[in-house]
Motif scaffolding. Sequence first.
Motif, PDB file in Angstrom:
ATOM      1  N   GLY A  79     -72.070  30.694 -27.729  1.00 29.35           N
ATOM      2  CA  GLY A  79     -70.969  30.005 -27.050  1.00 29.35           C
ATOM      3  C   GLY A  79     -69.780  29.432 -27.838  1.00 29.35           C
ATOM      4  N   ASP A  80     -70.410  28.960 -29.007  1.00 32.00           N
ATOM      5  CA  ASP A  80     -69.545  28.403 -29.958  1.00 32.00           C
ATOM      6  C   ASP A  80     -68.924  27.045 -29.378  1.00 32.00           C
ATOM      7  OD1 ASP A  80     -68.351  28.091 -32.688  1.00 32.00           O
ATOM      8  OD2 ASP A  80     -66.419  28.990 -31.942  1.00 32.00           O
ATOM      9  N   GLY A  81     -69.446  26.343 -28.723  1.00 28.58           N
ATOM     10  CA  GLY A  81     -68.842  25.233 -28.221  1.00 28.58           C
ATOM     11  C   GLY A  81     -68.003  24.974 -27.065  1.00 28.58           C
ATOM     12  N   VAL A  82     -67.860  26.255 -26.198  1.00 27.22           N
ATOM     13  CA  VAL A  82     -66.959  26.276 -25.156  1.00 27.22           C
ATOM     14  C   VAL A  82     -67.746  27.315 -24.058  1.00 27.22           C
ATOM     15  CG1 VAL A  82     -65.442  27.942 -25.965  1.00 27.22           C
ATOM     16  CG2 VAL A  82     -64.584  26.618 -24.093  1.00 27.22           C
ATOM     17  N   VAL A  83     -67.718  27.073 -22.713  1.00 25.49           N
ATOM     18  CA  VAL A  83     -68.179  27.910 -21.755  1.00 25.49           C
ATOM     19  C   VAL A  83     -67.071  28.350 -21.021  1.00 25.49           C
ATOM     20  CG1 VAL A  83     -69.838  28.075 -19.764  1.00 25.49           C
ATOM     21  CG2 VAL A  83     -70.347  26.369 -21.689  1.00 25.49           C
ATOM     22  N   THR A  84     -66.825  29.789 -20.887  1.00 24.96           N
ATOM     23  CA  THR A  84     -65.780  30.365 -20.215  1.00 24.96           C
ATOM     24  C   THR A  84     -66.426  31.320 -19.197  1.00 24.96           C
ATOM     25  OG1 THR A  84     -65.784  31.743 -21.956  1.00 24.96           O
ATOM     26  CG2 THR A  84     -64.336  30.200 -22.257  1.00 24.96           C
ATOM     27  N   GLY A  85     -65.453  31.375 -18.246  1.00 26.55           N
ATOM     28  CA  GLY A  85     -65.788  32.560 -17.191  1.00 26.55           C
ATOM     29  C   GLY A  85     -64.821  32.527 -15.824  1.00 26.55           C
ATOM     30  N   THR A 103     -71.638  20.508 -29.318  1.00 26.13           N
ATOM     31  CA  THR A 103     -71.663  21.552 -30.222  1.00 26.13           C
ATOM     32  C   THR A 103     -70.412  21.351 -31.047  1.00 26.13           C
ATOM     33  OG1 THR A 103     -72.588  22.918 -28.843  1.00 26.13           O
ATOM     34  CG2 THR A 103     -71.595  24.322 -30.579  1.00 26.13           C
ATOM     35  N   TYR A 104     -70.387  21.046 -32.369  1.00 24.37           N
ATOM     36  CA  TYR A 104     -69.119  20.841 -33.189  1.00 24.37           C
ATOM     37  C   TYR A 104     -68.216  19.866 -32.639  1.00 24.37           C
ATOM     38  CZ  TYR A 104     -71.392  25.370 -34.756  1.00 24.37           C
ATOM     39  OH  TYR A 104     -71.998  26.210 -34.929  1.00 24.37           O
ATOM     40  N   GLY A 105     -68.657  18.916 -31.770  1.00 29.28           N
ATOM     41  CA  GLY A 105     -67.837  17.851 -31.120  1.00 29.28           C
ATOM     42  C   GLY A 105     -66.869  18.494 -30.371  1.00 29.28           C
ATOM     43  N   GLY A 132     -59.144  23.899 -17.136  1.00 28.91           N
ATOM     44  CA  GLY A 132     -59.608  23.580 -18.281  1.00 28.91           C
ATOM     45  C   GLY A 132     -60.246  22.246 -18.556  1.00 28.91           C
ATOM     46  N   ILE A 133     -61.861  22.352 -18.729  1.00 31.06           N
ATOM     47  CA  ILE A 133     -62.283  20.903 -18.883  1.00 31.06           C
ATOM     48  C   ILE A 133     -62.477  20.714 -20.231  1.00 31.06           C
ATOM     49  CG2 ILE A 133     -64.449  19.713 -18.267  1.00 31.06           C
ATOM     50  CD1 ILE A 133     -64.755  21.677 -16.132  1.00 31.06           C
ATOM     51  N   ASN A 134     -61.446  19.569 -20.740  1.00 30.31           N
ATOM     52  CA  ASN A 134     -61.600  19.277 -22.158  1.00 30.31           C
ATOM     53  C   ASN A 134     -62.092  18.134 -22.542  1.00 30.31           C
ATOM     54  OD1 ASN A 134     -58.733  20.790 -22.763  1.00 30.31           O
ATOM     55  ND2 ASN A 134     -58.778  20.202 -20.652  1.00 30.31           N
ATOM     56  N   ASP A 135     -63.124  18.417 -23.808  1.00 33.65           N
ATOM     57  CA  ASP A 135     -63.839  17.234 -24.144  1.00 33.65           C
ATOM     58  C   ASP A 135     -63.917  17.797 -25.818  1.00 33.65           C
ATOM     59  OD1 ASP A 135     -65.540  15.075 -24.988  1.00 33.65           O
ATOM     60  OD2 ASP A 135     -67.182  15.599 -23.430  1.00 33.65           O
ATOM     61  N   SER A 136     -62.951  17.353 -26.332  1.00 31.58           N
ATOM     62  CA  SER A 136     -62.921  17.943 -27.684  1.00 31.58           C
ATOM     63  C   SER A 136     -62.449  16.903 -28.929  1.00 31.58           C
ATOM     64  CB  SER A 136     -62.033  19.003 -27.650  1.00 31.58           C
ATOM     65  OG  SER A 136     -61.762  19.673 -28.992  1.00 31.58           O
ATOM     66  N   GLY A 137     -63.071  16.951 -29.945  1.00 30.21           N
ATOM     67  CA  GLY A 137     -62.505  16.402 -31.170  1.00 30.21           C
ATOM     68  C   GLY A 137     -61.307  17.044 -31.739  1.00 30.21           C
ATOM     69  N   GLY A 138     -60.698  18.115 -31.393  1.00 19.30           N
ATOM     70  CA  GLY A 138     -59.521  18.814 -31.902  1.00 19.30           C
ATOM     71  C   GLY A 138     -60.039  19.942 -32.525  1.00 19.30           C
TER      72      GLY A 138
END
Length: 524
Positions: A79-85, A103-105, A132-138
Amino acid sequence: MPDNEPRGTSQRLDDLEQRRGEAVSRADEVAAAKQHPKGKYTARERIELLVDEDSFVEVGEFTLQRATAFDAGAERCYGDGVVTGYATVDGRRICLFSHDFTTYGGSMGEAFGEKVLKIMDMATKAGCPVVGINDSGGARIQEGVVSLAYYAELSRRNSRASGVVPQISVVMGPCAGGAVYTPALTDFTVMVDRTSRMFVTGPDVVRSVTGENISAEELGGAEVNGSVSGNAHYVASDEVDALDWVRTLLAFLPANNLAVAPEYPALEPAASAAELDTVVPDSPNQSYDMRRVLAAVLDDGELLEVHASFAPNVLCGFGRLRGRTVGVVANQPLRQSGIMDIDASEKAARFVRFCDAFNIALLTFVDVPGYLPGGEQEQRGIIRRGAKLLYAYSEATVPKVTVVTRKAYGGGYAVMGSKHLGADVNLAWPTAEIAVMGAEGAVELLHRAELAEAETNGVRASVRAKLIAEYRATMTTPYVAAERGYVDSVIRPSLTRARVSDALLMLEAKREDSPPKKHSTMPL
């Protein structure tokens, strides 16, 4: 097992499902252990809260992070830190992605970026909203310029999808650097009180560069973004509230710019029509709540406000009339007498343009004393920024119905959906005052000498009152505007819902072709 099925196929399918299930289960356990103590849900839990039960179909679940520099590959996971669908909300299709901060912030790398771009492209092709549900360090530092490239690519996708499908961003945690620009490009941004942050540069960078000592909450907390900068359209009390608001919002919107918004059974207003006959106070200096008017006009009195805490002197939101979605723009006399300023102009202009892009009829209620005067407003650009609302109404080709309830003075009259900006039906209550300025100010300018003489004779107050009454009777009455066709009808307030509904029904097949051009150059 059927004779024509290759031996071992069933076993391979079982292995695949087991492998996926174990990977997802392990990741969810780790994510829950990290997120729940912070009062936050995991990426998958957020999706479950938003969409219809068992409707989510994941895309790209076996994608693996690729970079190996700086030991980045040591934590490789699906998934590399993001769930899509894609899924459904109230039976209607949406595409979505949800950052996994554990996962990787939640940072964007190459595989992460490819997944999000793919789901954005899918939404545009399918003609359905994207959330888009955002929760990210950038940006993911380990992947360098690749991460930056994908942020730019995502911004391009946001821009291409703008006005084609509704785009909604939900900021559930930190959102910094390049991660903030994609929510800014979407149509609506939702934040959560106390857990959401959104800023270009964090407090540490600000401190090191400028010397300013500021907390993360003061710099980019939900309240600041909701009420000061205007970046957030809704500030939720918690994550459940945020996702409930998104579900409600989606119910008002069409799937795309070629579709129509869903229609629901008509409901009676929350307040009686008769209340409108007494809602405007006798004194022109006394305020009232415009929401009382809307409660007696809209189905069930429901208005889903956007930007409720930002520029509260103008109300913007979605409601329904006879089951059909309308976009509402209304001055709010309770806040600064409903005056127009920079923030109110930009807030309303953006809302009007969204409604026009998605074929949502506009209903405008006017009680405005004009534009806010002062050096601060002029220096911040009230001329070019205030012009955005003029532009938005002039550009809009959807059905436009305007109701003047009380004051409509000066530039405020012109900008709030006037006939001269292309409104289709303009109504006024008998309490409406349409003029360059209020009677009190006009009398002071027009009868300066007469008032000075009256003051010398000690009768200034009585003379001034008489002149004000005369000015109101001859200059500000709505019948003066009606005589020239600027107002189509002067109506009893209690008839507002019926007259507005009839007007919108008459205009439902409205066509208005614009001259061909590549694009406009709206005010900055």
